[in-house]
Design a protein around this motif. Structure first.
Motif, PDB file in Angstrom:
ATOM      1  N   MET A   1      38.498  49.893  42.427  1.00 46.60           N
ATOM      2  CA  MET A   1      38.690  50.167  41.205  1.00 46.60           C
ATOM      3  C   MET A   1      37.224  49.646  40.036  1.00 46.60           C
ATOM      4  SD  MET A   1      41.906  50.616  38.585  1.00 46.60           S
ATOM      5  CE  MET A   1      41.472  50.452  36.581  1.00 46.60           C
ATOM      6  N   MET A   2      36.795  49.760  39.705  1.00 46.92           N
ATOM      7  CA  MET A   2      35.541  48.766  38.674  1.00 46.92           C
ATOM      8  C   MET A   2      36.334  48.435  37.544  1.00 46.92           C
ATOM      9  SD  MET A   2      32.183  50.548  36.566  1.00 46.92           S
ATOM     10  CE  MET A   2      31.576  50.182  38.588  1.00 46.92           C
ATOM     11  N   LYS A   3      36.728  47.184  37.730  1.00 45.34           N
ATOM     12  CA  LYS A   3      36.860  46.425  36.580  1.00 45.34           C
ATOM     13  C   LYS A   3      36.676  47.110  35.457  1.00 45.34           C
ATOM     14  CE  LYS A   3      38.161  42.991  38.909  1.00 45.34           C
ATOM     15  NZ  LYS A   3      39.977  42.490  38.740  1.00 45.34           N
ATOM     16  N   PRO A   4      37.752  46.586  33.853  1.00 47.38           N
ATOM     17  CA  PRO A   4      37.674  47.688  32.926  1.00 47.38           C
ATOM     18  C   PRO A   4      35.953  47.407  31.940  1.00 47.38           C
ATOM     19  CG  PRO A   4      39.331  46.936  33.195  1.00 47.38           C
ATOM     20  CD  PRO A   4      39.189  46.576  33.803  1.00 47.38           C
ATOM     21  N   PHE A   5      35.840  45.911  32.150  1.00 49.09           N
ATOM     22  CA  PHE A   5      34.658  45.544  31.494  1.00 49.09           C
ATOM     23  C   PHE A   5      33.075  46.131  31.817  1.00 49.09           C
ATOM     24  CE2 PHE A   5      38.346  42.398  29.736  1.00 49.09           C
ATOM     25  CZ  PHE A   5      37.684  42.726  28.319  1.00 49.09           C
ATOM     26  N   SER A   6      33.317  46.393  33.464  1.00 46.73           N
ATOM     27  CA  SER A   6      31.949  47.211  33.932  1.00 46.73           C
ATOM     28  C   SER A   6      32.005  48.385  33.268  1.00 46.73           C
ATOM     29  CB  SER A   6      31.717  47.015  35.353  1.00 46.73           C
ATOM     30  OG  SER A   6      32.526  45.686  35.890  1.00 46.73           O
ATOM     31  N   LEU A   7      33.297  49.020  33.025  1.00 50.98           N
ATOM     32  CA  LEU A   7      32.968  50.675  32.883  1.00 50.98           C
ATOM     33  C   LEU A   7      32.532  50.024  30.939  1.00 50.98           C
ATOM     34  CD1 LEU A   7      36.420  51.429  34.510  1.00 50.98           C
ATOM     35  CD2 LEU A   7      34.288  52.522  34.348  1.00 50.98           C
ATOM     36  N   LEU A   8      33.602  49.425  30.205  1.00 50.60           N
ATOM     37  CA  LEU A   8      33.201  49.294  28.948  1.00 50.60           C
ATOM     38  C   LEU A   8      31.353  48.964  28.957  1.00 50.60           C
ATOM     39  CD1 LEU A   8      33.908  48.701  26.540  1.00 50.60           C
ATOM     40  CD2 LEU A   8      34.248  46.469  26.328  1.00 50.60           C
ATOM     41  N   ILE A   9      30.516  48.114  29.218  1.00 48.76           N
ATOM     42  CA  ILE A   9      29.410  48.156  29.350  1.00 48.76           C
ATOM     43  C   ILE A   9      28.822  49.184  29.845  1.00 48.76           C
ATOM     44  CG2 ILE A   9      27.675  46.581  30.777  1.00 48.76           C
ATOM     45  CD1 ILE A   9      29.243  44.798  28.191  1.00 48.76           C
ATOM     46  N   ALA A  35      39.369  35.745  24.353  1.00 46.89           N
ATOM     47  CA  ALA A  35      39.751  35.423  25.615  1.00 46.89           C
ATOM     48  C   ALA A  35      40.736  34.632  25.698  1.00 46.89           C
ATOM     49  CB  ALA A  35      38.496  34.779  26.466  1.00 46.89           C
ATOM     50  N   SER A  36      42.385  34.583  26.529  1.00 50.53           N
ATOM     51  CA  SER A  36      42.807  32.989  26.476  1.00 50.53           C
ATOM     52  C   SER A  36      43.297  32.568  27.051  1.00 50.53           C
ATOM     53  CB  SER A  36      43.792  34.054  25.420  1.00 50.53           C
ATOM     54  OG  SER A  36      45.387  33.401  25.838  1.00 50.53           O
ATOM     55  N   THR A  37      43.369  31.768  26.845  1.00 50.34           N
ATOM     56  CA  THR A  37      43.796  30.734  28.325  1.00 50.34           C
ATOM     57  C   THR A  37      45.511  31.578  29.273  1.00 50.34           C
ATOM     58  OG1 THR A  37      45.391  29.516  27.599  1.00 50.34           O
ATOM     59  CG2 THR A  37      43.107  28.777  27.894  1.00 50.34           C
ATOM     60  N   HIS A  38      45.604  32.391  28.963  1.00 57.12           N
ATOM     61  CA  HIS A  38      47.265  32.855  29.545  1.00 57.12           C
ATOM     62  C   HIS A  38      46.475  34.293  30.342  1.00 57.12           C
ATOM     63  CE1 HIS A  38      49.860  30.013  26.953  1.00 57.12           C
ATOM     64  NE2 HIS A  38      48.905  29.783  26.173  1.00 57.12           N
ATOM     65  N   HIS A  39      45.598  34.110  30.915  1.00 59.25           N
ATOM     66  CA  HIS A  39      45.231  35.662  31.946  1.00 59.25           C
ATOM     67  C   HIS A  39      44.702  36.727  30.654  1.00 59.25           C
ATOM     68  CE1 HIS A  39      45.782  32.600  34.870  1.00 59.25           C
ATOM     69  NE2 HIS A  39      47.163  32.554  34.639  1.00 59.25           N
ATOM     70  N   SER A  40      43.951  36.225  29.475  1.00 58.11           N
ATOM     71  CA  SER A  40      44.143  37.533  28.986  1.00 58.11           C
ATOM     72  C   SER A  40      42.891  37.655  28.137  1.00 58.11           C
ATOM     73  CB  SER A  40      44.950  37.952  27.348  1.00 58.11           C
ATOM     74  OG  SER A  40      44.659  38.745  26.866  1.00 58.11           O
ATOM     75  N   LEU A  41      42.212  39.050  28.238  1.00 58.06           N
ATOM     76  CA  LEU A  41      40.674  39.308  27.998  1.00 58.06           C
ATOM     77  C   LEU A  41      40.383  40.438  27.443  1.00 58.06           C
ATOM     78  CD1 LEU A  41      38.754  38.013  31.333  1.00 58.06           C
ATOM     79  CD2 LEU A  41      38.598  37.206  29.633  1.00 58.06           C
ATOM     80  N   TYR A  42      39.556  40.163  26.155  1.00 61.38           N
ATOM     81  CA  TYR A  42      39.367  42.061  24.884  1.00 61.38           C
ATOM     82  C   TYR A  42      38.258  41.846  25.284  1.00 61.38           C
ATOM     83  CZ  TYR A  42      40.051  45.397  21.115  1.00 61.38           C
ATOM     84  OH  TYR A  42      39.289  45.728  21.053  1.00 61.38           O
ATOM     85  N   GLY A  43      37.542  43.188  24.806  1.00 66.25           N
ATOM     86  CA  GLY A  43      36.024  43.432  24.505  1.00 66.25           C
ATOM     87  C   GLY A  43      36.045  45.184  24.011  1.00 66.25           C
ATOM     88  N   GLY A  68      38.386  47.460  26.297  1.00 69.50           N
ATOM     89  CA  GLY A  68      38.884  47.332  27.344  1.00 69.50           C
ATOM     90  C   GLY A  68      39.485  46.246  27.085  1.00 69.50           C
ATOM     91  N   ILE A  69      40.535  45.924  28.516  1.00 68.63           N
ATOM     92  CA  ILE A  69      41.902  44.578  27.819  1.00 68.63           C
ATOM     93  C   ILE A  69      42.162  43.796  29.278  1.00 68.63           C
ATOM     94  CG2 ILE A  69      43.532  45.936  27.497  1.00 68.63           C
ATOM     95  CD1 ILE A  69      44.206  43.415  25.257  1.00 68.63           C
ATOM     96  N   THR A  70      42.733  42.984  29.365  1.00 63.06           N
ATOM     97  CA  THR A  70      43.450  43.279  30.780  1.00 63.06           C
ATOM     98  C   THR A  70      44.293  41.493  30.386  1.00 63.06           C
ATOM     99  OG1 THR A  70      41.484  40.748  31.616  1.00 63.06           O
ATOM    100  CG2 THR A  70      41.126  43.177  32.246  1.00 63.06           C
ATOM    101  N   TYR A  71      44.672  41.560  31.635  1.00 65.20           N
ATOM    102  CA  TYR A  71      45.961  40.390  31.289  1.00 65.20           C
ATOM    103  C   TYR A  71      47.631  40.597  31.916  1.00 65.20           C
ATOM    104  CZ  TYR A  71      49.015  44.762  29.554  1.00 65.20           C
ATOM    105  OH  TYR A  71      49.814  45.908  29.352  1.00 65.20           O
ATOM    106  N   ARG A  72      48.607  39.372  32.168  1.00 64.75           N
ATOM    107  CA  ARG A  72      49.262  39.349  33.126  1.00 64.75           C
ATOM    108  C   ARG A  72      50.506  39.274  32.470  1.00 64.75           C
ATOM    109  NH1 ARG A  72      47.179  35.225  36.810  1.00 64.75           N
ATOM    110  NH2 ARG A  72      46.449  36.345  37.680  1.00 64.75           N
ATOM    111  N   TYR A  73      51.625  40.256  33.082  1.00 68.84           N
ATOM    112  CA  TYR A  73      52.736  39.067  32.202  1.00 68.84           C
ATOM    113  C   TYR A  73      53.667  39.688  33.942  1.00 68.84           C
ATOM    114  CZ  TYR A  73      53.467  45.001  33.065  1.00 68.84           C
ATOM    115  OH  TYR A  73      53.877  45.939  33.032  1.00 68.84           O
ATOM    116  N   ASN A  74      55.428  39.432  33.103  1.00 65.70           N
ATOM    117  CA  ASN A  74      56.282  39.161  34.005  1.00 65.70           C
ATOM    118  C   ASN A  74      56.961  40.184  34.166  1.00 65.70           C
ATOM    119  OD1 ASN A  74      55.467  36.994  35.474  1.00 65.70           O
ATOM    120  ND2 ASN A  74      56.657  35.084  33.851  1.00 65.70           N
TER     121      ASN A  74
END
Length: 146
Positions: A1-9, A35-43, A68-74
């Motif tokens: 799967m293509m990363k969201p930021f690649s699709l966003l661009i 960008a966050s140090t907690h595994h989160s990116l937004y554009g 586009g956004i990426t993040y991690r959670y439990n």
């Protein structure tokens, strides 16, 4: 799967190149990233264009945004990596004067969120449709403040 930021661009490039948006000189490209140090990116990337008979800051505008956004959670199955790509189209009205500006917008939005591994307990997974109502404003309280 293509990363969201690649699709966003890719999607943003197509958006900016669209003749309907670039045909008027009264178009503004907008964007932002976080960008966050907690595994989160937004554009976010988009364009606002004045409709015929209007100009930016004075009248009716159309706005198209991609994000586009990426993040991690439990989650239920353990650590979940989430990535989402979405967009919105809206019509709005803008006003301005010597001390500031304002705008109000309304329109549909869509976001698709992919979770790995799949978390069936998450309300965010899959497709989401929304009606977005937004307002923004800026006011300068002194002439020297910006």
């Amino acid at each position: 799967m293509m990363k969201p930021f690649s699709l966003l661009i890719l999607a943003a490039s197509a958006l900016i190149a669209t003749p309907a948006i670039s045909a008027t000189p009264d178009t503004m490209v907008i964007g932002g990233a976080e960008a966050s140090t907690h595994h989160s990116l937004y554009g976010m990337l988009g364009a606002v264009t004045a409709l015929p008979g209007s100009e930016l800051g004075k009248g009716v505008v159309a706005r198209a945004l991609l994000s586009g956004i990426t993040y991690r959670y439990n989650g239920a199955p353990g650590k979940i990596d989430a990535s989402a790509l979405g967009g919105e189209l809206s019509l709005g009205y803008q006003g301005s004067n010597e001390t500031g500006w304002w705008g109000v917008y309304a329109g549909p939005g869509y976001r698709y969120t992919h979770l790995s591994p799949d978390d069936r307990t998450s309300d965010a997974r899959g497709s989401e449709y929304s009606l977005n109502l937004q307002a923004e404003a800026e006011h300068s309280f002194t002439r020297d403040f910006k």
